[in-house]
Design a protein around this motif. Structure first.
Motif, PDB file in Angstrom:
ATOM      1  N   ASP A   5      -4.744  -3.753   9.573  1.00  0.00           N
ATOM      2  CA  ASP A   5      -3.727  -3.574   8.538  1.00  0.00           C
ATOM      3  C   ASP A   5      -4.014  -2.305   7.742  1.00  0.00           C
ATOM      4  OD1 ASP A   5      -2.901  -5.933   9.511  1.00  0.00           O
ATOM      5  OD2 ASP A   5      -2.692  -6.942   7.591  1.00  0.00           O
ATOM      6  N   LYS A   6      -3.461  -1.206   8.213  1.00  0.00           N
ATOM      7  CA  LYS A   6      -3.836   0.101   7.674  1.00  0.00           C
ATOM      8  C   LYS A   6      -2.719   0.832   6.964  1.00  0.00           C
ATOM      9  CE  LYS A   6      -8.100   0.096   9.115  1.00  0.00           C
ATOM     10  NZ  LYS A   6      -9.199   0.017   8.143  1.00  0.00           N
ATOM     11  N   LEU A   7      -1.465   0.551   7.263  1.00  0.00           N
ATOM     12  CA  LEU A   7      -0.356   1.264   6.650  1.00  0.00           C
ATOM     13  C   LEU A   7       0.353   0.359   5.656  1.00  0.00           C
ATOM     14  CD1 LEU A   7       1.450   3.763   6.444  1.00  0.00           C
ATOM     15  CD2 LEU A   7       2.827   2.834   8.319  1.00  0.00           C
ATOM     16  N   ILE A   8       0.264   0.719   4.384  1.00  0.00           N
ATOM     17  CA  ILE A   8       0.871  -0.071   3.313  1.00  0.00           C
ATOM     18  C   ILE A   8       1.961   0.781   2.669  1.00  0.00           C
ATOM     19  CG2 ILE A   8       0.487  -1.299   1.150  1.00  0.00           C
ATOM     20  CD1 ILE A   8      -2.512  -0.467   3.300  1.00  0.00           C
ATOM     21  N   VAL A   9       3.186   0.279   2.661  1.00  0.00           N
ATOM     22  CA  VAL A   9       4.323   1.007   2.114  1.00  0.00           C
ATOM     23  C   VAL A   9       4.665   0.461   0.738  1.00  0.00           C
ATOM     24  CG1 VAL A   9       6.792   1.480   2.379  1.00  0.00           C
ATOM     25  CG2 VAL A   9       5.262   1.659   4.364  1.00  0.00           C
ATOM     26  N   PHE A  10       4.827   1.373  -0.221  1.00  0.00           N
ATOM     27  CA  PHE A  10       5.268   1.052  -1.581  1.00  0.00           C
ATOM     28  C   PHE A  10       6.671   1.604  -1.783  1.00  0.00           C
ATOM     29  CE2 PHE A  10       1.014  -0.029  -2.722  1.00  0.00           C
ATOM     30  CZ  PHE A  10       1.036  -0.591  -3.994  1.00  0.00           C
ATOM     31  N   THR A  11       7.546   0.810  -2.372  1.00  0.00           N
ATOM     32  CA  THR A  11       8.833   1.342  -2.783  1.00  0.00           C
ATOM     33  C   THR A  11       9.254   0.688  -4.098  1.00  0.00           C
ATOM     34  OG1 THR A  11      11.050   1.960  -2.024  1.00  0.00           O
ATOM     35  CG2 THR A  11      10.339  -0.305  -1.550  1.00  0.00           C
ATOM     36  N   GLY A  12      10.371   1.128  -4.624  1.00  0.00           N
ATOM     37  CA  GLY A  12      10.875   0.592  -5.880  1.00  0.00           C
ATOM     38  C   GLY A  12      11.905   1.526  -6.473  1.00  0.00           C
ATOM     39  N   VAL A  13      12.673   1.032  -7.417  1.00  0.00           N
ATOM     40  CA  VAL A  13      13.664   1.847  -8.109  1.00  0.00           C
ATOM     41  C   VAL A  13      12.955   3.020  -8.796  1.00  0.00           C
ATOM     42  CG1 VAL A  13      15.412   1.854  -9.946  1.00  0.00           C
ATOM     43  CG2 VAL A  13      15.146  -0.162  -8.469  1.00  0.00           C
ATOM     44  N   PRO A  14      13.500   4.236  -8.728  1.00  0.00           N
ATOM     45  CA  PRO A  14      12.859   5.366  -9.418  1.00  0.00           C
ATOM     46  C   PRO A  14      12.582   5.059 -10.885  1.00  0.00           C
ATOM     47  CG  PRO A  14      14.609   6.172  -7.990  1.00  0.00           C
ATOM     48  CD  PRO A  14      14.678   4.672  -7.950  1.00  0.00           C
ATOM     49  N   SER A  15      11.412   5.468 -11.348  1.00  0.00           N
ATOM     50  CA  SER A  15      10.946   5.295 -12.734  1.00  0.00           C
ATOM     51  C   SER A  15      10.608   3.846 -13.082  1.00  0.00           C
ATOM     52  CB  SER A  15      11.987   5.827 -13.740  1.00  0.00           C
ATOM     53  OG  SER A  15      12.227   7.202 -13.520  1.00  0.00           O
ATOM     54  N   HIS A  16      10.469   2.986 -12.074  1.00  0.00           N
ATOM     55  CA  HIS A  16      10.063   1.610 -12.349  1.00  0.00           C
ATOM     56  C   HIS A  16       8.547   1.419 -12.267  1.00  0.00           C
ATOM     57  CE1 HIS A  16      13.848  -1.129 -12.164  1.00  0.00           C
ATOM     58  NE2 HIS A  16      14.113   0.024 -12.763  1.00  0.00           N
ATOM     59  N   GLY A  17       7.793   2.475 -11.938  1.00  0.00           N
ATOM     60  CA  GLY A  17       6.343   2.377 -12.048  1.00  0.00           C
ATOM     61  C   GLY A  17       5.562   2.315 -10.757  1.00  0.00           C
ATOM     62  N   LYS A  18       6.136   2.781  -9.649  1.00  0.00           N
ATOM     63  CA  LYS A  18       5.412   2.735  -8.370  1.00  0.00           C
ATOM     64  C   LYS A  18       4.096   3.498  -8.436  1.00  0.00           C
ATOM     65  CE  LYS A  18       8.794   4.620  -6.047  1.00  0.00           C
ATOM     66  NZ  LYS A  18       9.786   4.719  -7.144  1.00  0.00           N
ATOM     67  N   SER A  19       4.168   4.741  -8.895  1.00  0.00           N
ATOM     68  CA  SER A  19       2.968   5.586  -8.899  1.00  0.00           C
ATOM     69  C   SER A  19       1.925   5.070  -9.880  1.00  0.00           C
ATOM     70  CB  SER A  19       3.347   7.031  -9.241  1.00  0.00           C
ATOM     71  OG  SER A  19       4.195   7.574  -8.241  1.00  0.00           O
ATOM     72  N   ASN A  20       2.369   4.583 -11.038  1.00  0.00           N
ATOM     73  CA  ASN A  20       1.420   4.034 -12.008  1.00  0.00           C
ATOM     74  C   ASN A  20       0.698   2.815 -11.459  1.00  0.00           C
ATOM     75  OD1 ASN A  20       2.784   5.923 -13.692  1.00  0.00           O
ATOM     76  ND2 ASN A  20       2.207   4.716 -15.481  1.00  0.00           N
ATOM     77  N   PHE A  21       1.443   1.938 -10.793  1.00  0.00           N
ATOM     78  CA  PHE A  21       0.808   0.746 -10.238  1.00  0.00           C
ATOM     79  C   PHE A  21      -0.153   1.131  -9.114  1.00  0.00           C
ATOM     80  CE2 PHE A  21       0.371  -3.058  -7.644  1.00  0.00           C
ATOM     81  CZ  PHE A  21       0.130  -4.020  -8.621  1.00  0.00           C
ATOM     82  N   MET A  22       0.244   2.117  -8.310  1.00  0.00           N
ATOM     83  CA  MET A  22      -0.644   2.584  -7.247  1.00  0.00           C
ATOM     84  C   MET A  22      -1.931   3.146  -7.837  1.00  0.00           C
ATOM     85  SD  MET A  22      -0.903   2.931  -3.909  1.00  0.00           S
ATOM     86  CE  MET A  22      -2.665   2.600  -4.067  1.00  0.00           C
ATOM     87  N   GLY A 196       3.934  -4.418   2.929  1.00  0.00           N
ATOM     88  CA  GLY A 196       4.936  -3.731   2.125  1.00  0.00           C
ATOM     89  C   GLY A 196       5.034  -4.310   0.726  1.00  0.00           C
ATOM     90  N   MET A 197       5.069  -3.424  -0.287  1.00  0.00           N
ATOM     91  CA  MET A 197       5.103  -3.852  -1.678  1.00  0.00           C
ATOM     92  C   MET A 197       6.253  -3.156  -2.410  1.00  0.00           C
ATOM     93  SD  MET A 197       1.007  -3.723  -2.533  1.00  0.00           S
ATOM     94  CE  MET A 197       1.146  -4.667  -4.040  1.00  0.00           C
ATOM     95  N   VAL A 198       6.822  -3.861  -3.379  1.00  0.00           N
ATOM     96  CA  VAL A 198       7.899  -3.320  -4.200  1.00  0.00           C
ATOM     97  C   VAL A 198       7.526  -3.495  -5.667  1.00  0.00           C
ATOM     98  CG1 VAL A 198      10.316  -3.558  -4.894  1.00  0.00           C
ATOM     99  CG2 VAL A 198       9.691  -3.780  -2.482  1.00  0.00           C
ATOM    100  N   VAL A 199       7.602  -2.410  -6.424  1.00  0.00           N
ATOM    101  CA  VAL A 199       7.371  -2.458  -7.862  1.00  0.00           C
ATOM    102  C   VAL A 199       8.739  -2.418  -8.546  1.00  0.00           C
ATOM    103  CG1 VAL A 199       6.289  -1.343  -9.847  1.00  0.00           C
ATOM    104  CG2 VAL A 199       5.149  -1.303  -7.616  1.00  0.00           C
TER     105      VAL A 199
END
Length: 270
Positions: A5-22, A196-199
């Motif tokens: 399990d090596k590829l983890i995809v993050f997505t989410g509505v822009p400005s909802h905090g994807k990068s901060n949570f990462m 796969g994760m969604v913020v």
């Protein structure tokens, strides 16, 4: 360590905090498991601003003097040194953001510094070369390339991608919770990702209050975990996520020292 399990995809509505949570996830894995990271994140204003955010997450206090309970110099320096020892920023000269160039830099970091994680944030900043391929075919090829790169170098690759236009809830100003299928490039994002994760930032209808929810929408292997979600509070002063019902840890480095006062056992690096 699970090898598949090596590829983890993050997505989410822009400005909802994807990068901060990462960023917080990166800090937690560094504190708890001594992971080192390669980070390609050109959307951050500068490496200095990104470094400031990581320091705030670690210390649990604001960096800027405009906020109360500002961190002191000793706390800042300790957190800075920790970040410098665990984080290697990838920022090619002349904004040459070809995927192969980023992966060349990442492979060098594996060999030189033993990084365990690689963050690519976000997908749309790469210089994509479709050639004669459709977007669907091209996306599938690149995602598979990233997935097998991560396997070959035994790292975990976290790929942040913005969704295409998100529909709003019926008779509401609020966005629906996006899925991996909402990322431009078809179902490949769901099908090829291992996890796969969604913020998502949940607002009240009048937009006066909100809190983050993180959804685990895909888990390839059940022994890794399961799908579900967790609700958080967000402390804007130090840019931290605190799971609802959990106690607040002030300085993350206290956990690092308490767990391992004289360094991590070599077996943790396996």
């Amino acid at each position: 360590m699970i090898k598949n399990d090596k590829l983890i995809v993050f997505t989410g509505v822009p400005s909802h905090g994807k990068s901060n949570f990462m960023d917080q996830l990166m800090v937690k894995l560094s504190i708890n498991h001594n992971w080192r990271w390669g980070v390609f994140s050109p959307e951050n204003a500068s490496i200095e601003v990104h470094l400031m955010r990581l320091i705030e997450i670690i210390v649990g206090k604001p960096f800027l003097k405009e906020y109360n309970n500002r961190m002191n110099l000793s706390e800042m320096l300790s957190a800075r040194d920790f970040v410098n020892d665990h984080t290697y920023f990838i920022l090619p000269d002349n904004e040459d953001y070809h995927i192969d160039k980023i992966l060349d830099a990442a492979s060098a970091l594996v060999l030189k510094h033993g990084i365990k994680g690689l963050i690519l944030d976000p997908w749309n900043t790469f210089e994509h070369q479709y050639g004669n391929d459709s977007e669907t075919i091209y996306t599938g090829k690149v995602l598979n390339k990233l997935k097998y790169f991560a396997r070959a170098y035994d790292i975990h690759l976290f790929l942040v991608a913005h969704p295409r236009k998100i529909p709003r809830k019926k008779e509401s100003k609020l966005f629906d919770v996006p899925t991996l299928y909402d990322i431009s490039g078809s179902a490949n994002w769901f099908n090829i990702a291992d996890n796969g994760m969604v913020v998502y930032r949940h607002f009240t209808e009048d937009l006066s209050e909100s809190y983050p929810i993180v959804y685990m929408q895909k888990v390839k292997h059940k022994f890794i975990g399961r799908t579900g979600f967790a609700k958080f509070d967000y402390d804007i002063s130090c840019q931290r996520y605190i799971e609802k019902g959990e106690s607040y840890t002030l300085n993350e480095l206290d956990n690092y020292i308490q767990i391992c006062p004289e360094g991590y056992p070599s077996s943790w690096d396996d």
